[in-house]
Design a protein around this motif. Structure first.
Motif, PDB file in Angstrom:
ATOM      1  N   MET A 193       0.816  -1.212   0.000  1.00 56.60           N
ATOM      2  CA  MET A 193       0.000   0.000   0.000  1.00 56.60           C
ATOM      3  C   MET A 193       0.853   1.268   0.000  1.00 56.60           C
ATOM      4  N   ILE A 194       0.418   2.245  -0.786  1.00 57.50           N
ATOM      5  CA  ILE A 194       0.983   3.594  -0.760  1.00 57.50           C
ATOM      6  C   ILE A 194      -0.156   4.541  -0.409  1.00 57.50           C
ATOM      7  N   GLY A 195      -0.090   5.163   0.754  1.00 60.24           N
ATOM      8  CA  GLY A 195      -1.104   6.134   1.154  1.00 60.24           C
ATOM      9  C   GLY A 195      -0.743   7.517   0.654  1.00 60.24           C
ATOM     10  N   LEU A 196      -1.750   8.266   0.222  1.00 57.32           N
ATOM     11  CA  LEU A 196      -1.550   9.606  -0.329  1.00 57.32           C
ATOM     12  C   LEU A 196      -2.442  10.580   0.431  1.00 57.32           C
ATOM     13  N   ALA A 197      -1.812  11.543   1.078  1.00 60.64           N
ATOM     14  CA  ALA A 197      -2.545  12.507   1.904  1.00 60.64           C
ATOM     15  C   ALA A 197      -2.611  13.858   1.205  1.00 60.64           C
ATOM     16  N   TYR A 198      -3.735  14.536   1.404  1.00 65.03           N
ATOM     17  CA  TYR A 198      -3.909  15.896   0.897  1.00 65.03           C
ATOM     18  C   TYR A 198      -4.205  16.809   2.084  1.00 65.03           C
ATOM     19  N   ARG A 199      -3.326  17.769   2.300  1.00 66.25           N
ATOM     20  CA  ARG A 199      -3.436  18.695   3.427  1.00 66.25           C
ATOM     21  C   ARG A 199      -3.584  17.943   4.749  1.00 66.25           C
ATOM     22  N   GLY A 200      -2.801  16.896   4.876  1.00 64.28           N
ATOM     23  CA  GLY A 200      -2.713  16.158   6.130  1.00 64.28           C
ATOM     24  C   GLY A 200      -3.742  15.078   6.346  1.00 64.28           C
ATOM     25  N   THR A 201      -4.665  14.877   5.389  1.00 64.29           N
ATOM     26  CA  THR A 201      -5.715  13.874   5.533  1.00 64.29           C
ATOM     27  C   THR A 201      -5.603  12.837   4.422  1.00 64.29           C
ATOM     28  N   LEU A 202      -5.762  11.562   4.779  1.00 62.90           N
ATOM     29  CA  LEU A 202      -5.695  10.508   3.777  1.00 62.90           C
ATOM     30  C   LEU A 202      -6.711  10.774   2.675  1.00 62.90           C
ATOM     31  N   ALA A 203      -6.209  10.861   1.434  1.00 71.07           N
ATOM     32  CA  ALA A 203      -7.058  11.231   0.311  1.00 71.07           C
ATOM     33  C   ALA A 203      -7.165  10.145  -0.748  1.00 71.07           C
ATOM     34  N   ALA A 204      -6.157   9.282  -0.842  1.00 73.03           N
ATOM     35  CA  ALA A 204      -6.137   8.275  -1.894  1.00 73.03           C
ATOM     36  C   ALA A 204      -5.139   7.185  -1.518  1.00 73.03           C
ATOM     37  N   TYR A 205      -5.160   6.107  -2.290  1.00 73.91           N
ATOM     38  CA  TYR A 205      -4.143   5.075  -2.107  1.00 73.91           C
ATOM     39  C   TYR A 205      -3.828   4.408  -3.436  1.00 73.91           C
ATOM     40  N   PHE A 206      -2.635   3.850  -3.507  1.00 74.94           N
ATOM     41  CA  PHE A 206      -2.236   2.904  -4.540  1.00 74.94           C
ATOM     42  C   PHE A 206      -2.037   1.560  -3.848  1.00 74.94           C
ATOM     43  N   ALA A 207      -2.622   0.511  -4.393  1.00 75.11           N
ATOM     44  CA  ALA A 207      -2.353  -0.852  -3.942  1.00 75.11           C
ATOM     45  C   ALA A 207      -1.601  -1.523  -5.087  1.00 75.11           C
ATOM     46  N   ARG A 208      -0.345  -1.830  -4.860  1.00 71.39           N
ATOM     47  CA  ARG A 208       0.491  -2.240  -5.987  1.00 71.39           C
ATOM     48  C   ARG A 208       1.249  -3.536  -5.709  1.00 71.39           C
ATOM     49  N   GLU A 209       1.704  -4.147  -6.795  1.00 72.41           N
ATOM     50  CA  GLU A 209       2.666  -5.237  -6.738  1.00 72.41           C
ATOM     51  C   GLU A 209       3.849  -4.817  -7.587  1.00 72.41           C
ATOM     52  N   ASN A 210       4.972  -4.550  -6.919  1.00 73.78           N
ATOM     53  CA  ASN A 210       6.137  -3.990  -7.594  1.00 73.78           C
ATOM     54  C   ASN A 210       5.744  -2.691  -8.296  1.00 73.78           C
ATOM     55  N   ALA A 211       5.933  -2.590  -9.630  1.00 71.88           N
ATOM     56  CA  ALA A 211       5.650  -1.332 -10.334  1.00 71.88           C
ATOM     57  C   ALA A 211       4.266  -1.303 -10.965  1.00 71.88           C
ATOM     58  N   LYS A 212       3.440  -2.307 -10.697  1.00 76.64           N
ATOM     59  CA  LYS A 212       2.090  -2.343 -11.269  1.00 76.64           C
ATOM     60  C   LYS A 212       1.070  -1.992 -10.192  1.00 76.64           C
ATOM     61  N   VAL A 213       0.277  -0.957 -10.446  1.00 77.91           N
ATOM     62  CA  VAL A 213      -0.773  -0.552  -9.519  1.00 77.91           C
ATOM     63  C   VAL A 213      -2.020  -1.378  -9.831  1.00 77.91           C
ATOM     64  N   LEU A 214      -2.428  -2.194  -8.876  1.00 74.30           N
ATOM     65  CA  LEU A 214      -3.537  -3.115  -9.072  1.00 74.30           C
ATOM     66  C   LEU A 214      -4.885  -2.476  -8.735  1.00 74.30           C
ATOM     67  N   LEU A 215      -4.899  -1.658  -7.702  1.00 70.03           N
ATOM     68  CA  LEU A 215      -6.108  -0.951  -7.275  1.00 70.03           C
ATOM     69  C   LEU A 215      -5.718   0.466  -6.870  1.00 70.03           C
ATOM     70  N   HIS A 216      -6.606   1.405  -7.127  1.00 68.50           N
ATOM     71  CA  HIS A 216      -6.394   2.759  -6.624  1.00 68.50           C
ATOM     72  C   HIS A 216      -7.739   3.431  -6.403  1.00 68.50           C
ATOM     73  N   ALA A 217      -7.759   4.347  -5.477  1.00 65.25           N
ATOM     74  CA  ALA A 217      -9.022   5.006  -5.141  1.00 65.25           C
ATOM     75  C   ALA A 217      -8.743   6.379  -4.546  1.00 65.25           C
ATOM     76  N   VAL A 218      -9.701   7.281  -4.743  1.00 67.40           N
ATOM     77  CA  VAL A 218      -9.687   8.616  -4.151  1.00 67.40           C
ATOM     78  C   VAL A 218     -10.903   8.734  -3.241  1.00 67.40           C
ATOM     79  N   HIS A 219     -10.730   9.383  -2.125  1.00 65.99           N
ATOM     80  CA  HIS A 219     -11.840   9.571  -1.181  1.00 65.99           C
ATOM     81  C   HIS A 219     -13.030  10.201  -1.900  1.00 65.99           C
ATOM     82  N   VAL A 220     -14.223   9.718  -1.579  1.00 68.37           N
ATOM     83  CA  VAL A 220     -15.428  10.151  -2.288  1.00 68.37           C
ATOM     84  C   VAL A 220     -15.611  11.664  -2.243  1.00 68.37           C
ATOM     85  N   SER A 221     -15.212  12.321  -1.149  1.00 68.29           N
ATOM     86  CA  SER A 221     -15.407  13.767  -1.027  1.00 68.29           C
ATOM     87  C   SER A 221     -14.477  14.559  -1.934  1.00 68.29           C
ATOM     88  N   LEU A 222     -13.445  13.893  -2.479  1.00 66.59           N
ATOM     89  CA  LEU A 222     -12.457  14.590  -3.304  1.00 66.59           C
ATOM     90  C   LEU A 222     -12.552  14.198  -4.777  1.00 66.59           C
TER      91      LEU A 222
END
Length: 231
Positions: free
Chosen positions: A141-170
């Motif tokens: 997992m790679i967590g991505l925060a925007y202005r200090g709040t978790l906003a999105a993630y990458f779920a990956r295997e090596n260099a391939k991103v298998l799943l990704h999502a952005v918080h519904v409010s953003l």
């Protein structure tokens, strides 16, 4: 040809992660030939086959398979990546699986299981949640925060991103290109020269997002399912 023969020859592969969620035997079909498909058509379970879009699908339809999705592979080499940096975006790794699961709600409605009329939407959600748990347990997992709040993630295997999502409010606010920039730059810093993902061709916002970052597309596959509750 029996089920055991198909499994022994590798033309049918069990997918136990799906079977656990759907409470039915699930398989991936890896051979597009008439003998295999006619046998599969009379077996109980849920079956997936991925085929080149240029092939005739008459045989699939005759054997009871139905279209669910077309997948394409976005890919980009380091030198072609178009970054969109934002100082308010940070990579974080301190969130637990519950935070990621809550963020992914409603993110996968373009997926093939949500489009399968034989899979209830709550089971399709559970299937992606189960996959996310596996990737999280493997440290992908790679967590991505925007202005200090978790906003999105990458779920990956090596260099391939298998799943990704952005918080519904953003979603739909033009932030994804900044979040994706931080996520893919993380992979480049790990030493990968090429990164990739997999998206539904029907998901135009995400395909346009990848275009804006310099990605190209390859390896289209049409995905067909067969649902045979009793064979």
């Amino acid at each position: 040809m029996s089920l055991d023969n198909l499994l022994d020859h590798g033309v049918l592969v069990r997918t136990p992660w799906d079977s656990k969620v759907f409470a039915i035997d699930t398989f991936e079909v890896r051979s597009f030939d008439e003998e295999t498909l006619k046998v599969v058509a009379n077996l109980p379970g849920h079956f997936t086959i991925k085929v080149d879009p240029s092939r005739s699908t008459d045989l699939l339809h005759r054997c009871g398979f139905y279209y669910c999705d077309t997948l394409v592979e976005p890919f980009c080499r380091r030198q072609h990546f178009i970054a969109h940096d934002d100082p308010d975006v940070r990579v974080v790794d301190t969130y637990d699986i519950g935070d990621f699961l809550s963020l992914s709600r409603g993110a996968y409605t373009h997926g093939r299981f949500h489009r399968d009329p034989n899979i209830p939407s709550e089971l399709a959600d559970a299937r992606y949640d189960s996959w996310l748990r596996q990737i999280h347990a493997a440290g992908g997992m790679i967590g991505l925060a925007y202005r200090g709040t978790l906003a999105a993630y990458f779920a990956r295997e090596n260099a391939k991103v298998l799943l990704h999502a952005v918080h519904v409010s953003l979603r739909g606010k033009g932030l994804a290109k900044y979040l994706w920039t931080a996520g893919y730059n993380t992979l480049f810093r790990e030493g990968f020269d090429e990164v990739s993902s997999s998206v539904s061709a029907s998901n135009m916002p995400v395909t346009n997002l990848y275009c804006s970052l310099g990605f190209k597309f390859r390896s289209p596959l049409d995905v067909y399912h067969l649902f045979n509750p009793s064979g």
